[in-house]
Design an enzyme around this catalytic site. Structure first.
Site, PDB file in Angstrom:
ATOM      1  N   HIS A 232       3.032  40.247  54.347  1.00 50.36           N
ATOM      2  CA  HIS A 232       4.131  39.730  53.530  1.00 50.36           C
ATOM      3  C   HIS A 232       5.086  40.874  53.195  1.00 50.36           C
ATOM      4  CE1 HIS A 232       2.048  35.838  52.589  1.00 50.36           C
ATOM      5  NE2 HIS A 232       1.004  36.580  52.904  1.00 50.36           N
TER       6      HIS A 232
ATOM      7  N   GLY B 241      -4.642  37.821  44.561  1.00 52.66           N
ATOM      8  CA  GLY B 241      -4.303  37.000  45.718  1.00 52.66           C
ATOM      9  C   GLY B 241      -4.226  35.548  45.323  1.00 52.66           C
ATOM     10  N   PRO B 242      -5.292  34.998  44.705  1.00 51.92           N
ATOM     11  CA  PRO B 242      -5.170  33.654  44.125  1.00 51.92           C
ATOM     12  C   PRO B 242      -4.157  33.703  42.977  1.00 51.92           C
ATOM     13  CG  PRO B 242      -7.483  34.284  44.388  1.00 51.92           C
ATOM     14  CD  PRO B 242      -6.669  35.519  44.600  1.00 51.92           C
TER      15      PRO B 242
ATOM     16  N   ASP C 169       7.189  33.921  41.385  1.00 56.40           N
ATOM     17  CA  ASP C 169       7.341  32.501  41.073  1.00 56.40           C
ATOM     18  C   ASP C 169       6.039  31.740  41.264  1.00 56.40           C
ATOM     19  OD1 ASP C 169      10.055  32.775  40.492  1.00 56.40           O
ATOM     20  OD2 ASP C 169      10.632  32.526  42.581  1.00 56.40           O
ATOM     21  N   GLY C 170       5.264  32.107  42.286  1.00 56.56           N
ATOM     22  CA  GLY C 170       4.005  31.406  42.537  1.00 56.56           C
ATOM     23  C   GLY C 170       3.033  31.540  41.392  1.00 56.56           C
TER      24      GLY C 170
ATOM     25  N   HIS D 122       9.188  36.024  53.808  1.00 57.02           N
ATOM     26  CA  HIS D 122       8.110  35.983  52.813  1.00 57.02           C
ATOM     27  C   HIS D 122       6.778  36.403  53.409  1.00 57.02           C
ATOM     28  CE1 HIS D 122       5.149  34.490  49.972  1.00 57.02           C
ATOM     29  NE2 HIS D 122       6.102  34.213  49.108  1.00 57.02           N
TER      30      HIS D 122
ATOM     31  N   ARG E 245     -29.244  24.940  24.960  1.00 59.71           N
ATOM     32  CA  ARG E 245     -27.979  25.431  24.406  1.00 59.71           C
ATOM     33  C   ARG E 245     -28.226  26.070  23.035  1.00 59.71           C
ATOM     34  NH1 ARG E 245     -24.413  20.503  21.754  1.00 59.71           N
ATOM     35  NH2 ARG E 245     -26.152  19.204  21.082  1.00 59.71           N
TER      36      ARG E 245
ATOM     37  N   GLU F 291     -10.279  26.498  30.246  1.00 60.59           N
ATOM     38  CA  GLU F 291     -11.469  26.940  30.966  1.00 60.59           C
ATOM     39  C   GLU F 291     -11.151  27.960  32.059  1.00 60.59           C
ATOM     40  OE1 GLU F 291     -12.146  22.777  29.413  1.00 60.59           O
ATOM     41  OE2 GLU F 291     -10.594  23.727  30.647  1.00 60.59           O
TER      42      GLU F 291
ATOM     43  N   PHE G 284     -17.030  21.112  33.540  1.00 56.15           N
ATOM     44  CA  PHE G 284     -15.709  21.736  33.572  1.00 56.15           C
ATOM     45  C   PHE G 284     -15.727  23.096  34.256  1.00 56.15           C
ATOM     46  CE2 PHE G 284     -15.194  19.063  29.578  1.00 56.15           C
ATOM     47  CZ  PHE G 284     -14.684  17.994  30.301  1.00 56.15           C
TER      48      PHE G 284
ATOM     49  N   HIS H 190     -24.593  21.138  28.508  1.00 61.23           N
ATOM     50  CA  HIS H 190     -24.555  19.716  28.880  1.00 61.23           C
ATOM     51  C   HIS H 190     -24.709  19.602  30.400  1.00 61.23           C
ATOM     52  CE1 HIS H 190     -22.953  19.947  24.861  1.00 61.23           C
ATOM     53  NE2 HIS H 190     -22.977  18.623  24.722  1.00 61.23           N
TER      54      HIS H 190
ATOM     55  N   ASP I 273     -21.205  10.092  27.127  1.00 59.86           N
ATOM     56  CA  ASP I 273     -19.860  10.451  27.588  1.00 59.86           C
ATOM     57  C   ASP I 273     -19.589   9.962  29.009  1.00 59.86           C
ATOM     58  OD1 ASP I 273     -18.787  11.563  25.341  1.00 59.86           O
ATOM     59  OD2 ASP I 273     -19.371  13.607  25.824  1.00 59.86           O
TER      60      ASP I 273
ATOM     61  N   HIS J 105     -18.176  13.363  32.435  1.00 57.32           N
ATOM     62  CA  HIS J 105     -18.715  14.552  31.780  1.00 57.32           C
ATOM     63  C   HIS J 105     -20.125  14.910  32.258  1.00 57.32           C
ATOM     64  CE1 HIS J 105     -15.266  14.004  29.279  1.00 57.32           C
ATOM     65  NE2 HIS J 105     -15.611  14.962  28.424  1.00 57.32           N
TER      66      HIS J 105
END
Length: 674
Positions: free
Chosen positions: A33, A121-122, A162-163, A271, A368, A421, A447, A471, A479, A483
């Protein structure tokens, strides 16, 4: 340097040196790039030659500034900066851009190239890593600085495009950074209005300055990104904001992607593709760059070299550190230990003692809750433990007495991440990368899908981060399927380098926490139950063997069946064993809290736990597919799992519907040995 040249002329030569190292490396690789390095060259010159506090000879210096290339596809800009500044990145390394075993990979990788602070990169994760770094800097300063002794005092600088701003994670990160008033975070927006698909006007119409002001940021607008002096003015304004502690700063730099290319500047064509020989020749002519590929005149190299200034800055800090050590010897020793990433010398003895304490308590509680107990005990011993939850503190149970909440004007060790998250997880990586803390963060296991790519990046970067996911199955109940995680535990196990623990009781939960804290080569994820789980009895050897990831929890003479289980299903396996023993059928129960760790054990140990020639049954309230690899060598085998979505109902009713009862496990086991 030729003293007859003006500062502007020198800066132009520096910028063009960056441009052509990028152009030539991308052309040699036939991949890469070039557009972003060409467009941000003057911004890089302003920051790296006038403001960045760093020492190329000591990339790991504790009080250095952190530089993050969030738009990591423009990696050649960073490699060119590192090379010209004097880091251990040679011209041969530049010439090997994107080649096998090269130190100059397609995207920057921490631990692979000296001077790279994080793997990017991500898009959007780099800026979020930087938020974590800036948060760590602020907290370490609050914790260790004393009047007259500012040993933690550095900035975090970010290049982003911008990305990065289009990715939703940037909203999560920037919003939190504003609330936390991370004033030493300074970001440069490469406002070139081009992405791979073309002009962004068709899909990116945000009023970015207004957006960031709404977050509580300072915004410096209308900066000419191709004028080093204008960028320098904006940086000085941002530094004044830092001194006044009025929040992070976004510098909006209007640029042209591929600046200097006669045919491609300002287009998507520059680009993500090499310019090609003809356009490179035209660009050399347009920029009056008469040098051969990879040829940088010595006078330009000397003007870029940051080693002398870096050594002065570092040795000045080392002198301040020596004065701090004399005035506050215990604090200095603690600071140095934590920045090295070492655990206290007492941890080696404390960790097994905590497991035995949990065993003596023999509590029947949800894992938990057992995790919260473990957090409290670990936090007492490790002041570097820093964590929180993505708006589910009282469900994930991640706070502890005396932890204190992290706020803009308040030191604490518990972070309220809000419903973020992904942002939380990527920021945790930044905290770990900065050093000084062992970070953890929590949400519901289902999640983890939101957080997954940051968890993957944690593994890729080999960072010590603990992800607390509660959970853990259809056992959460009412839920419903939105969930109730089904595929999550097995899919997370497939990420190389992630250790996924699903403990069956408080004892295994403490052992899992110990493993996550002790591990230095990657992240640990805890999958924890909502429902109470019974204590399982163990002898001393079994307590030690938990750390192996899988072990014999209960045995029989000449067993006819091995039942493997994790989490809440271990109790079902134990009940089935008892029922079958009454029928004269011997069963071995293997608790497998972490298959990833078990898989790393010696073959002899694994065979001792899972002997050949004996039928095997796996029981886990998750998708069954990953269990079949443990059935090799068994004459008969089966898996009780969940290969469809859950339903909304009380947990007990669901478990019965899906076959997770002692009776159902007993029936399946009986059929295997019939």
């Amino acid at each position: 340097m030729n003293t007859r040249l003006s500062t502007a002329a020198i800066d132009t030569l520096r910028a063009n040196a960056l441009r052509f190292l990028a152009i030539d490396a991308v052309e040699a690789a036939k991949s890469g790039h070039p557009g972003m390095p060409m467009g941000m060259a003057e911004i890089a010159v302003a920051l790296w030659t006038r403001h960045l506090k760093h020492d190329p000879a000591r990339p790991d210096w504790a009080d250095r500034d952190r530089f993050v290339l969030s738009n990591g596809h423009g990696s050649m800009l960073l490699y060119a900066l590192l090379h010209l500044s004097g880091y251990d990145v040679s011209l041969d390394d530049i010439k090997q851009f994107r080649q096998l075993d090269s130190r100059t990979a397609g995207h920057p990788e921490v631990g692979h190239t000296p001077g790279v602070e994080t793997t990017t990169g991500p898009l959007g994760q780099g800026i979020t890593n930087a938020v974590g770094m800036a948060m760590a800097e602020k907290l370490m300063a609050q914790e260790f600085n004393r009047p007259g002794h500012d040993i933690v005092n550095h900035h975090t600088w970010v290049f982003l495009g911008d990305g990065c701003l289009m990715e939703g994670i940037s909203h999560e990160a920037a919003s939190l950074a504003g609330v936390q008033r991370l004033s030493k975070l300074i970001c440069f927006w490469d406002d070139n209005r081009i992405s791979i698909d073309g002009d962004t006007a068709g899909w990116f119409g945000d009023d970015t300055p207004a957006r960031f002001r709404a977050y509580g940021w300072n915004v410096v607008e209308n900066v000419n990104g191709h004028d080093v002096e204008d960028v320098d003015r904006a940086i000085r304004e941002a530094l004044a904001n830092t001194e006044n502690d009025i929040g992070p700063t976004l510098i909006c730099c209007r640029t042209t992607i591929g600046k200097g290319s006669p045919a491609r500047a300002g287009t998507a064509g520059v680009h993500g593709a090499p310019l090609g020989a003809d356009e490179i020749a035209a660009t050399r002519a347009a920029l009056d760059w008469a040098h051969a590929p990879f040829d940088i005149p010595q006078e330009i190299r000397e003007s870029f070299d940051g080693r002398a200034k870096g050594e002065r800055d570092r040795t000045e800090w080392e002198a301040r550190m020596a004065a701090y050590r004399a005035a506050h010897p215990e604090l200095a020793a603690e600071f140095e230990r934590r920045m090295r990433g070492d655990l206290p010398s007492s941890w080696r003895a404390l960790a097994p003692a905590l497991v035995r304490r949990a065993d003596n308590e023999a509590a029947t509680i949800a894992t938990r809750k057992a995790s919260q107990v473990a957090i409290e005990r670990v936090a007492r011993a490790l002041p570097e433990l820093l964590g929180g939850s993505a708006d589910l503190t009282h469900s994930n149970l991640t706070d502890w007495p005396g932890c204190g909440a992290v706020r803009a004007d308040q030191f604490g060790r518990h972070i309220n991440w809000g419903v973020r998250e992904f942002g939380m997880s990527a920021a945790l990586n930044g905290i770990a990368l900065h050093g000084g803390y062992v970070p953890f963060g929590a949400t519901f296991l289902v999640f983890s899908d939101y957080a997954r790519n940051a968890i993957r990046m944690s593994a890729l970067m080999k960072q010590r981060v603990v992800f607390v996911m509660t959970h853990d199955s259809i056992g959460l109940g009412e839920d419903g399927p939105t969930h109730q995680p089904v595929e999550h535990v097995p899919s997370l196990r497939l990420i190389p380098g992630v250790d996924v623990w699903r403990p069956c009781d408080a004892v295994e939960t403490q052992a899992a926490w110990n493993a996550g804290i002790s591990r230095t080569d990657g992240p640990t994820l805890l999958a924890l139950s909502r429902q109470n789980l019974p204590h399982q009895s163990r002898d001393e050897a079994q307590l030690d063997d938990i750390a192996r990831g899988g072990y014999v929890l209960a045995d029989a003479d000449a067993p006819k069946l091995v039942i493997m289980a994790t989490g809440s299903e271990v109790a079902l396996a134990m009940a089935a064993r008892e029922a079958l023993a009454a029928e004269g059928i011997g069963v071995r129960v293997v608790s497998m809290p972490c298959t990833n760790v078990f898989d790393r054990q010696a073959d002899s140990y694994k065979r001792s736990v899972l002997p050949d020639g004996v039928a095997r049954l796996a029981v886990e309230a998750a998708h069954p597919d990953t269990w079949w690899k443990y059935m090799v060598g068994a004459p008969k085998a089966d898996v009780i799992g969940v290969d469809r979505f859950g339903e909304s109902a009380p947990a007990g009713a669901l478990m019965k519907r899906y076959g997770f009862t002692a009776e159902a496990v007993t029936d399946t086991a009986r059929a295997l040995v019939a």
